[in-house]
Enzyme design. Structure first.
Site, PDB file in Angstrom:
ATOM      1  N   GLY A   9       0.822  -1.197   0.000  1.00  0.00           N
ATOM      2  CA  GLY A   9       0.000   0.000   0.000  1.00  0.00           C
ATOM      3  C   GLY A   9       0.860   1.253   0.000  1.00  0.00           C
ATOM      4  O   GLY A   9       2.094   1.183   0.014  1.00  0.00           O
ATOM      5  N   LYS A  14       7.383  -0.434   0.375  1.00  0.00           N
ATOM      6  CA  LYS A  14       7.624  -1.284  -0.798  1.00  0.00           C
ATOM      7  C   LYS A  14       8.757  -0.765  -1.671  1.00  0.00           C
ATOM      8  O   LYS A  14       9.596  -1.537  -2.132  1.00  0.00           O
ATOM      9  CB  LYS A  14       6.342  -1.496  -1.604  1.00  0.00           C
ATOM     10  CG  LYS A  14       5.779  -0.246  -2.245  1.00  0.00           C
ATOM     11  CD  LYS A  14       4.415  -0.491  -2.853  1.00  0.00           C
ATOM     12  CE  LYS A  14       3.827   0.785  -3.399  1.00  0.00           C
ATOM     13  NZ  LYS A  14       3.634   1.838  -2.399  1.00  0.00           N
ATOM     14  N   SER A  15       8.820   0.532  -1.917  1.00  0.00           N
ATOM     15  CA  SER A  15       9.878   1.081  -2.773  1.00  0.00           C
ATOM     16  C   SER A  15      11.242   0.946  -2.112  1.00  0.00           C
ATOM     17  O   SER A  15      12.231   0.607  -2.762  1.00  0.00           O
ATOM     18  CB  SER A  15       9.602   2.548  -3.114  1.00  0.00           C
ATOM     19  OG  SER A  15       8.483   2.640  -3.965  1.00  0.00           O
ATOM     20  N   THR A  36       8.111   5.707 -13.807  1.00  0.00           N
ATOM     21  CA  THR A  36       6.869   5.873 -14.552  1.00  0.00           C
ATOM     22  C   THR A  36       6.135   7.148 -14.135  1.00  0.00           C
ATOM     23  O   THR A  36       5.192   7.550 -14.799  1.00  0.00           O
ATOM     24  CB  THR A  36       5.932   4.666 -14.346  1.00  0.00           C
ATOM     25  OG1 THR A  36       5.605   4.551 -12.967  1.00  0.00           O
ATOM     26  CG2 THR A  36       6.578   3.383 -14.856  1.00  0.00           C
ATOM     27  N   HIS A  51      13.516  11.229  -4.296  1.00  0.00           N
ATOM     28  CA  HIS A  51      13.815   9.823  -4.607  1.00  0.00           C
ATOM     29  C   HIS A  51      15.146   9.699  -5.355  1.00  0.00           C
ATOM     30  O   HIS A  51      15.921   8.794  -5.077  1.00  0.00           O
ATOM     31  CB  HIS A  51      12.684   9.193  -5.427  1.00  0.00           C
ATOM     32  CG  HIS A  51      11.519   8.771  -4.606  1.00  0.00           C
ATOM     33  ND1 HIS A  51      11.521   7.660  -3.807  1.00  0.00           N
ATOM     34  CD2 HIS A  51      10.289   9.327  -4.451  1.00  0.00           C
ATOM     35  CE1 HIS A  51      10.358   7.535  -3.204  1.00  0.00           C
ATOM     36  NE2 HIS A  51       9.586   8.538  -3.577  1.00  0.00           N
TER      37      HIS A  51
END
Length: 170
Positions: A9, A14-15, A36, A51
Site C-alpha cells: 500500500g 515497498k519502494s 513511470t 527519490h
C-alpha cells in the site's frame, strides 16, 4: 534471470524494499531506475527529486511513463540490475492516454520474461481499501488487480510489504 514483484500500500515501505533488493544484487555496479511518474505538479516534482537523491550515484534514471516494455528492454542492455517504480502509475498513465490495456500488459509480461538481468518491479495493492465511488475509480482498481495478477504470474518472486515488513508470496 530473476524477477521480483514488490506489492504494498501507500507508504508501506515497498519502494525502499525494492531498492534494497536491487542494490543487493551481487556484482551489480550499474543500476537503472525506470520511473513511470511524471512531474505534473510541484509536489510530484519534489517527490521525484527526493527519490533521485536517495538512490545515489550507482543509479541512472530512465523515464518510461507509458513505454515500459521498451524501457525494460533498453535498461537491461545498459544495467547490471533494473528497478521499475511503479506499475500503478504506469497503469494510470495508460488509462489517461486511453490506450488498450491488455496489449500493454502482455507486452510488459513478455519484457519481464525475456529480461536477461535481475529485475524488480513495484506496484500498489489497491484492492484492499473501500470500493471506489466512481466508475473510473472502480475500473482503475479492477485493472490494477488484473495487472498485478498477470505480473505476479510472470515473475519468479513476489513480495507483499506492509508496515515496512516484507512477506514472501512466491
Amino acid at each position: 534471470m530473476t524477477s521480483t514483484l514488490v506489492l504494498g500500500g501507500a507508504r508501506s515501505g515497498k519502494s525502499r524494499h525494492a531498492q534494497a533488493l536491487v542494490e543487493a544484487v551481487p556484482g551489480a555496479e550499474k543500476l537503472v531506475y525506470i520511473a513511470t511518474a511524471q512531474a505534473l505538479d510541484d509536489e510530484m516534482e519534489a517527490r521525484i527529486a527526493r527519490h533521485r537523491e536517495d538512490r545515489g550515484p550507482r543509479w541512472s534514471t530512465l523515464e518510461a511513463p507509458t513505454a515500459l516494455a521498451e524501457g525494460i528492454e533498453r535498461a537491461s542492455r545498459e544495467a547490471d540490475a533494473v528497478l521499475v517504480d511503479c506499475l500503478t502509475l504506469w497503469l494510470s498513465n495508460l488509462m489517461l492516454a486511453d490506450v488498450a490495456l491488455q496489449p500493454q500488459f502482455d507486452g510488459l509480461c513478455r519484457a519481464i520474461a525475456s529480461c536477461p538481468k535481475p529485475l524488480v518491479l513495484v506496484a500498489n495493492e489497491v484492492g484492499l481499501g473501500i470500493v471506489p465511488d466512481t466508475p473510473l475509480g472502480r475500473r482503475f482498481r479492477d485493472e490494477a488487480g488484473r495487472l498485478n495478477q498477470q505480473v505476479a504470474a510472470t515473475v519468479t518472486h513476489a513480495v507483499f510489504v506492509a508496515a515496512g515488513l516484507p512477506l514472501t508470496l512466491k
